[in-house]
Scaffold this motif. Structure first.
Motif, PDB file in Angstrom:
ATOM      1  N   GLU A   1     -54.793 -18.650 -73.911  1.00 61.04           N
ATOM      2  CA  GLU A   1     -54.304 -19.491 -75.007  1.00 61.04           C
ATOM      3  C   GLU A   1     -53.881 -20.822 -74.407  1.00 61.04           C
ATOM      4  OE1 GLU A   1     -51.268 -17.764 -77.501  1.00 61.04           O
ATOM      5  OE2 GLU A   1     -52.077 -15.743 -77.140  1.00 61.04           O
ATOM      6  N   SER A   2     -54.318 -21.918 -75.009  1.00 62.26           N
ATOM      7  CA  SER A   2     -54.016 -23.248 -74.471  1.00 62.26           C
ATOM      8  C   SER A   2     -53.645 -24.205 -75.591  1.00 62.26           C
ATOM      9  CB  SER A   2     -55.229 -23.822 -73.734  1.00 62.26           C
ATOM     10  OG  SER A   2     -55.811 -22.881 -72.874  1.00 62.26           O
ATOM     11  N   LYS A   3     -52.736 -25.113 -75.292  1.00 60.93           N
ATOM     12  CA  LYS A   3     -52.441 -26.218 -76.209  1.00 60.93           C
ATOM     13  C   LYS A   3     -52.110 -27.444 -75.383  1.00 60.93           C
ATOM     14  CE  LYS A   3     -47.615 -24.810 -76.997  1.00 60.93           C
ATOM     15  NZ  LYS A   3     -46.613 -24.478 -78.036  1.00 60.93           N
ATOM     16  N   ALA A   4     -52.345 -28.616 -75.974  1.00 60.15           N
ATOM     17  CA  ALA A   4     -52.203 -29.851 -75.196  1.00 60.15           C
ATOM     18  C   ALA A   4     -51.673 -30.985 -76.054  1.00 60.15           C
ATOM     19  CB  ALA A   4     -53.555 -30.244 -74.592  1.00 60.15           C
ATOM     20  N   THR A   5     -51.145 -32.000 -75.376  1.00 56.69           N
ATOM     21  CA  THR A   5     -50.830 -33.271 -76.014  1.00 56.69           C
ATOM     22  C   THR A   5     -51.762 -34.315 -75.413  1.00 56.69           C
ATOM     23  OG1 THR A   5     -49.130 -33.790 -74.367  1.00 56.69           O
ATOM     24  CG2 THR A   5     -48.420 -32.659 -76.374  1.00 56.69           C
ATOM     25  N   PHE A   6     -51.935 -35.440 -76.124  1.00 62.24           N
ATOM     26  CA  PHE A   6     -52.933 -36.420 -75.703  1.00 62.24           C
ATOM     27  C   PHE A   6     -52.376 -37.846 -75.730  1.00 62.24           C
ATOM     28  CE2 PHE A   6     -55.331 -32.770 -77.022  1.00 62.24           C
ATOM     29  CZ  PHE A   6     -56.404 -32.726 -76.144  1.00 62.24           C
ATOM     30  N   PHE A   7     -52.908 -38.667 -74.836  1.00 57.29           N
ATOM     31  CA  PHE A   7     -52.664 -40.107 -74.910  1.00 57.29           C
ATOM     32  C   PHE A   7     -53.549 -40.690 -76.013  1.00 57.29           C
ATOM     33  CE2 PHE A   7     -51.680 -39.292 -70.309  1.00 57.29           C
ATOM     34  CZ  PHE A   7     -50.342 -39.673 -70.347  1.00 57.29           C
ATOM     35  N   ASP A   8     -53.340 -41.949 -76.312  1.00 62.78           N
ATOM     36  CA  ASP A   8     -54.097 -42.602 -77.386  1.00 62.78           C
ATOM     37  C   ASP A   8     -55.596 -42.656 -77.120  1.00 62.78           C
ATOM     38  OD1 ASP A   8     -51.782 -42.990 -78.793  1.00 62.78           O
ATOM     39  OD2 ASP A   8     -51.509 -45.077 -78.154  1.00 62.78           O
ATOM     40  N   ASN A   9     -55.983 -42.570 -75.830  1.00 60.73           N
ATOM     41  CA  ASN A   9     -57.412 -42.635 -75.484  1.00 60.73           C
ATOM     42  C   ASN A   9     -58.056 -41.250 -75.414  1.00 60.73           C
ATOM     43  OD1 ASN A   9     -56.214 -41.676 -73.166  1.00 60.73           O
ATOM     44  ND2 ASN A   9     -57.314 -43.052 -71.772  1.00 60.73           N
ATOM     45  N   ASP A  10     -57.375 -40.235 -75.954  1.00 56.46           N
ATOM     46  CA  ASP A  10     -57.886 -38.856 -76.032  1.00 56.46           C
ATOM     47  C   ASP A  10     -57.955 -38.145 -74.685  1.00 56.46           C
ATOM     48  OD1 ASP A  10     -58.160 -38.989 -78.793  1.00 56.46           O
ATOM     49  OD2 ASP A  10     -60.197 -39.794 -78.670  1.00 56.46           O
ATOM     50  N   VAL A  11     -57.268 -38.657 -73.690  1.00 56.22           N
ATOM     51  CA  VAL A  11     -57.106 -37.956 -72.414  1.00 56.22           C
ATOM     52  C   VAL A  11     -55.853 -37.100 -72.517  1.00 56.22           C
ATOM     53  CG1 VAL A  11     -56.428 -38.297 -69.998  1.00 56.22           C
ATOM     54  CG2 VAL A  11     -58.355 -39.558 -70.923  1.00 56.22           C
ATOM     55  N   ASP A  12     -55.917 -35.850 -72.033  1.00 54.55           N
ATOM     56  CA  ASP A  12     -54.762 -34.964 -72.182  1.00 54.55           C
ATOM     57  C   ASP A  12     -53.589 -35.430 -71.316  1.00 54.55           C
ATOM     58  OD1 ASP A  12     -54.783 -32.567 -69.694  1.00 54.55           O
ATOM     59  OD2 ASP A  12     -56.502 -33.902 -69.917  1.00 54.55           O
ATOM     60  N   SER A  13     -52.419 -35.499 -71.949  1.00 53.17           N
ATOM     61  CA  SER A  13     -51.209 -35.901 -71.241  1.00 53.17           C
ATOM     62  C   SER A  13     -50.434 -34.702 -70.715  1.00 53.17           C
ATOM     63  CB  SER A  13     -50.317 -36.741 -72.158  1.00 53.17           C
ATOM     64  OG  SER A  13     -50.039 -36.045 -73.365  1.00 53.17           O
ATOM     65  N   SER A  14     -50.603 -33.557 -71.374  1.00 50.87           N
ATOM     66  CA  SER A  14     -49.981 -32.321 -70.888  1.00 50.87           C
ATOM     67  C   SER A  14     -50.765 -31.135 -71.417  1.00 50.87           C
ATOM     68  CB  SER A  14     -48.523 -32.219 -71.338  1.00 50.87           C
ATOM     69  OG  SER A  14     -48.442 -32.007 -72.727  1.00 50.87           O
ATOM     70  N   CYS A  15     -50.633 -30.034 -70.717  1.00 45.48           N
ATOM     71  CA  CYS A  15     -51.372 -28.833 -71.108  1.00 45.48           C
ATOM     72  C   CYS A  15     -50.543 -27.600 -70.776  1.00 45.48           C
ATOM     73  CB  CYS A  15     -52.718 -28.791 -70.372  1.00 45.48           C
ATOM     74  SG  CYS A  15     -53.848 -27.555 -71.007  1.00 45.48           S
ATOM     75  N   LEU A  16     -50.383 -26.734 -71.761  1.00 48.80           N
ATOM     76  CA  LEU A  16     -49.717 -25.444 -71.565  1.00 48.80           C
ATOM     77  C   LEU A  16     -50.762 -24.349 -71.701  1.00 48.80           C
ATOM     78  CD1 LEU A  16     -46.465 -25.851 -73.710  1.00 48.80           C
ATOM     79  CD2 LEU A  16     -46.638 -25.850 -71.210  1.00 48.80           C
ATOM     80  N   MET A  17     -50.766 -23.423 -70.751  1.00 50.47           N
ATOM     81  CA  MET A  17     -51.776 -22.366 -70.734  1.00 50.47           C
ATOM     82  C   MET A  17     -51.102 -21.012 -70.522  1.00 50.47           C
ATOM     83  SD  MET A  17     -54.202 -24.549 -68.185  1.00 50.47           S
ATOM     84  CE  MET A  17     -52.736 -25.334 -67.515  1.00 50.47           C
ATOM     85  N   LEU A  18     -51.547 -20.024 -71.276  1.00 52.46           N
ATOM     86  CA  LEU A  18     -51.075 -18.658 -71.112  1.00 52.46           C
ATOM     87  C   LEU A  18     -52.282 -17.779 -70.797  1.00 52.46           C
ATOM     88  CD1 LEU A  18     -48.880 -16.436 -71.295  1.00 52.46           C
ATOM     89  CD2 LEU A  18     -49.385 -16.300 -73.749  1.00 52.46           C
ATOM     90  N   PHE A  19     -52.310 -17.240 -69.589  1.00 52.33           N
ATOM     91  CA  PHE A  19     -53.364 -16.309 -69.184  1.00 52.33           C
ATOM     92  C   PHE A  19     -52.818 -14.891 -69.313  1.00 52.33           C
ATOM     93  CE2 PHE A  19     -55.960 -19.156 -66.018  1.00 52.33           C
ATOM     94  CZ  PHE A  19     -56.120 -20.094 -67.019  1.00 52.33           C
ATOM     95  N   SER A  20     -53.538 -14.037 -70.010  1.00 52.28           N
ATOM     96  CA  SER A  20     -53.122 -12.643 -70.173  1.00 52.28           C
ATOM     97  C   SER A  20     -54.046 -11.722 -69.404  1.00 52.28           C
ATOM     98  CB  SER A  20     -53.127 -12.261 -71.659  1.00 52.28           C
ATOM     99  OG  SER A  20     -52.243 -13.089 -72.390  1.00 52.28           O
ATOM    100  N   TYR A  21     -53.451 -10.708 -68.788  1.00 48.98           N
ATOM    101  CA  TYR A  21     -54.183  -9.746 -67.960  1.00 48.98           C
ATOM    102  C   TYR A  21     -53.881  -8.334 -68.445  1.00 48.98           C
ATOM    103  CZ  TYR A  21     -54.739 -13.740 -64.802  1.00 48.98           C
ATOM    104  OH  TYR A  21     -55.047 -14.971 -64.274  1.00 48.98           O
ATOM    105  N   ASP A  22     -54.525  -7.363 -67.820  1.00 51.72           N
ATOM    106  CA  ASP A  22     -54.259  -5.969 -68.153  1.00 51.72           C
ATOM    107  C   ASP A  22     -52.785  -5.638 -67.911  1.00 51.72           C
ATOM    108  OD1 ASP A  22     -56.893  -5.395 -68.849  1.00 51.72           O
ATOM    109  OD2 ASP A  22     -57.462  -4.961 -66.775  1.00 51.72           O
ATOM    110  N   ASN A  23     -52.316  -4.600 -68.569  1.00 52.41           N
ATOM    111  CA  ASN A  23     -50.961  -4.060 -68.371  1.00 52.41           C
ATOM    112  C   ASN A  23     -49.863  -5.062 -68.713  1.00 52.41           C
ATOM    113  OD1 ASN A  23     -52.166  -1.685 -67.319  1.00 52.41           O
ATOM    114  ND2 ASN A  23     -52.310  -2.638 -65.308  1.00 52.41           N
ATOM    115  N   GLY A  24     -50.186  -6.029 -69.596  1.00 56.16           N
ATOM    116  CA  GLY A  24     -49.160  -6.952 -70.058  1.00 56.16           C
ATOM    117  C   GLY A  24     -48.791  -8.058 -69.093  1.00 56.16           C
ATOM    118  N   VAL A  25     -49.497  -8.168 -67.987  1.00 57.72           N
ATOM    119  CA  VAL A  25     -49.216  -9.223 -67.002  1.00 57.72           C
ATOM    120  C   VAL A  25     -49.637 -10.578 -67.571  1.00 57.72           C
ATOM    121  CG1 VAL A  25     -49.734 -10.083 -64.672  1.00 57.72           C
ATOM    122  CG2 VAL A  25     -49.469  -7.622 -65.068  1.00 57.72           C
ATOM    123  N   GLU A  26     -48.786 -11.596 -67.359  1.00 63.10           N
ATOM    124  CA  GLU A  26     -49.086 -12.925 -67.878  1.00 63.10           C
ATOM    125  C   GLU A  26     -48.875 -13.994 -66.808  1.00 63.10           C
ATOM    126  OE1 GLU A  26     -47.898 -12.454 -72.617  1.00 63.10           O
ATOM    127  OE2 GLU A  26     -46.475 -13.421 -71.246  1.00 63.10           O
TER     128      GLU A  26
END
Length: 326
Positions: free
Chosen positions: A200-225
């Motif tokens: 799962e990913s979400k981001a914020t952007f500068f006015d020129n559509d380049v990402d200014s920040s990015c949050l990412m959640l990687f999920s694995y087996d057995n509830g590991v994140e």
């Protein structure tokens, strides 16, 4: 005992990272910084003068046609990695190419295919993999010193001066937080937990559509994140923390470069220093030189398979946040 073969290096792209790499290469035994190239001959000449390099070229073609060069370090902006790597490989020059390897999986696969077709060594320059502190952490995780990983937190954030003409912000050069620095938290997760089953990913952007920040959640087996973050909006701790069943392994700031490691278990903390006296690029150069001397065409650490998995994760995140490069 016979002296190991001296590896003659060339550098393409002469920015900040190239300077750090050049500084470290001078400390590597039986390696010589033989030539550098820039599209600006004056810039190449100035760089060569600073490091006492014999040859400076005002274009990349001249460097790859120099028969005395064994290996080329590519430090041009992300968008040119594919083109410059293929140029070098087609002239039978071993290539150490800065991360991200290229702009997408298709480009990476083309580079690998070209390396194989030319029977020439190619490696992505993910320097973190070779640093003593990171190898130490990988060994502890492999040995399950504190049991299995239950969660990872890794971040990389800094706040550069806003200059939309600089490489970091230029969309045409692959600018933005994800490819430039987000690759490091993703690398931390991939090198310890492997590929996630869900992202799962979400981001914020500068006015020129380049990402200014990015949050990412990687999920694995057995509830590991793995909770991962990159940002150009603020300075963050830039740590990688591996929470395990019986303790915590923490790579202190800045985790992707030479750093120290704190082991936390049963209420006790121990911080280990690694006495790295270089910028840290020394270790990947040492590894690459040995591969070249041994006639290897692929690293057994930074493998083609790993590079493909890494770029696939970057591609997936980019797709989720709607970041498109033309």
């Amino acid at each position: 005992m016979q002296q190991p073969k001296t590896i003659n290096w060339g550098i393409i792209g002469l920015g900040n990272i190239a300077n750090k790499f050049a500084h470290d290469l001078l400390k590597v035994e039986n390696a010589k910084l033989y030539a550098v190239a820039s599209r600006n001959l004056n810039k190449a000449s100035e760089f060569a003068k600073n490091y006492n390099i014999a040859h400076a070229y005002g274009n990349y073609q001249a460097l790859v046609e120099d028969p005395n060069i064994d290996a080329v370090y590519i430090a041009t902006p992300h968008a040119f990695h594919n083109e410059h790597t293929i140029l070098c490989l087609n002239h039978k020059k071993a290539v150490l190419c800065e991360k991200p390897f290229a702009m997408n999986l298709g480009e990476v696969e083309e580079m690998i295919a070209t390396a194989k077709a030319n029977n020439t060594l190619l490696m992505e320059a993910m320097w973190t993999y070779f640093l003593p502190h990171y190898q130490f952490v990988l060994q502890h995780i492999k040995d399950e010193t504190f049991g299995k990983i239950v969660k990872i937190e890794a971040d990389f954030g800094f706040k550069p001066e806003i200059d939309m003409t600089s490489r970091v912000f230029d969309k045409s050069l692959g600018g933005g937080s994800l490819l430039d620095i987000g690759i490091y938290p993703i690398f931390a997760a991939l090198s310890t937990l492997g590929e996630p089953i869900h992202i799962e990913s979400k981001a914020t952007f500068f006015d020129n559509d380049v990402d200014s920040s990015c949050l990412m959640l990687f999920s694995y087996d057995n509830g590991v994140e793995a909770h991962l973050k990159s940002t150009l909006l603020e300075k963050t701790p830039t740590e990688a923390i591996f929470y395990c069943e019986r303790g915590t392994i923490k790579i202190n700031s800045r985790f992707h470069g030479p750093s120290n490691v704190t082991l936390i278990s049963e209420g006790k903390e121990e911080t280990i220093d690694f006495d790295v006296t270089t910028n840290g690029y020394y270790y990947e150069a040492l590894h690459f030189n040995q591969l070249l001397r041994d006639g290897k065409k692929e690293s057994d650490v930074m493998t083609f398979d790993f590079s493909k998995k890494l770029i696939k994760l970057l591609d997936t995140v980019r797709s989720q946040i709607g970041l498109k490069y033309e």
